[in-house]
Structure formats: structure tokens, C-alpha cells
Write a protein that holds these residues in place. Sequence first.
Motif: not given
Length: 291
Positions: A79-99
Motif C-alpha cells: 500500500l505504501t513504500p517503506e520508511i527506513l531506519l538509520s543505523t541509529a535505529c531512528q526514522p530520520f537523520v539530522v545533517i547540519e541542522g536539517q532532518t
Amino acid sequence: MDLCKFGRRCELKIIDSVAKAYSLGSVRHLQALHNGKTSMAWQVEATTGRYIVKTIQSQKQAVFEFAVSNAVRQKSLELTPEILLSTACQPFVVIEGQTYQVQAFLSGTERLPSLRETLKSYRQMRHVLDQFDYSFSPPYSRPLVALWRTHRETLSEKKPVLFHQIAAIVPELKRIDQSRDVWIHGDLGKWNLLVTNSGQVVVIDFGEARLGPKLLDFAALFQGFMPKNKQDLTAYLNEFLALSGIQITDRHLFLMTVQLWLVKGLLIVINEQASLAGVFQNAIELVSSLV
């Protein structure tokens, strides 16, 4: 954050950092996708496969989108694509203040979805959303109150007859727009649908998901498949109501919710996209004949 002002090299550097945070391997190719007003997105080809990387307004929003898409995928992985987990087991990563969020890439065909196929997929998703329980509902990005306040003068100047027709129903439309009845996708236009090789209609991008009017997603789908001539409209409405499962007692509410979706679309494009404004005007006048 507007990455474009930093240039292509900075863009590649940041996406490479995202890829490392998700163990995607080296980035081989990067293609910017159509970007909305609040997010940017790229199709990324890495050594481990293809992915979609997009900016997210906040970590809280990223966690919410992960929760709602996971709930839908528990119903059906198609029904919808998978949102992946980072190596830190979070569904996001913050780079230079941007998610940033990373999704599995899902290849679609050029075939347009049919109304029957689309409503079948959405009703499966609707069953999930009706049982979804979450403590946070994202803020409403484009409420009718704000759109009407900002663009009513332009509408009055450019389309005075239409302005008076809309002004008469704005109070009812505002009441519908402010309701928080159920969890909705919130942006269910054809641009957020794709058809896979198996014929499955897939819903993408939960960036506008929130608590909202119970028939808004259906209204968006109604507009997406709506005929352009009046003589076909009644038959189309009857078919849509039958396939969607909307009760005849909700017919008026449904049609007013369609008007809400169309009026908001008109107000969004009235200043900059004259051709689209004409499309919305035609649709508003057609639906008015049914109310």
C-alpha cells in the motif's frame, strides 16, 4: 533549508552523509525531484540500491510519518513504500541542522490508476487510519481561514462572479475544514498515487497526514477522476459513492467537502497559475450543480 544556494557539490556532500547514516553505500547518482514549499526530495542511486531522500520539517514529524506508514504497511506491504531506519535505529537523520528521511524506492509504471483500483487501495488504508492511535497530530499547513484571508481580494478582482458564489458557502466550508474527525492522508491527489507492475495502486508521501475532515481524502480522489462535462457527472457521482462506501446520508457533506478541496486548490493557484485556476473554476461550477 534551501540546499540549492549551496550548489551541487554541497548537495552531493549532504546526501552522501545521509547515505552513510543509513549504510546505503556510495552515492552513484543523484536526481532532484519536484520539491514542495516545505520539503525537498531526491532519487538516490547508491551501491545498495535506489532510495528516496527527503527533508522533513522536524524530528517529531519524521517519527509521526514513520508511525502512520508502518501502520498502513501492517495491513499490506504493497500500500505504501517503506520508511527506513538509520543505523541509529531512528526514522530520520539530522545533517547540519536539517532532518532527513529515507524511503525505499518503488518503481511505478506509466499506467494511470483506475477509479476502482484506487478506491480499493484507499479503503484498505482507510480501515487502518480509522484504527490508528497517536498522540501527535501535525499542524495544519494550509487552513481555509488563512487562504481565504490572503487570496480573497485577488479572487474578487479576477473572477468576481465566482467569488460571490464561493463567499456564500465559505462559512460552511470553514466548519468542515476545521473538523478533526479522523486521520487522513491529507494530500491524496493523483501526484501521490502510482501503479506498480502488478497493478497495485500505491499511496505515497504522508507529509500532510493529520487529523482532519472525515471525507477529505475521498474528496481529493473524486476530483482526480472527475469528468470534465456535466452530462457525465451524476453517473460518476453515483459510481463513486458506491465504490467508496460513502452513505447516501453523507451525500451533501461529501459534495461540500469536494467543494472545500477545490476552493482551497483555486486559492492556492489563483495568483500564479492561471491555467490551473481555470481547471479548478470549471470543477467548482460542475460540483455546484450537484449540491
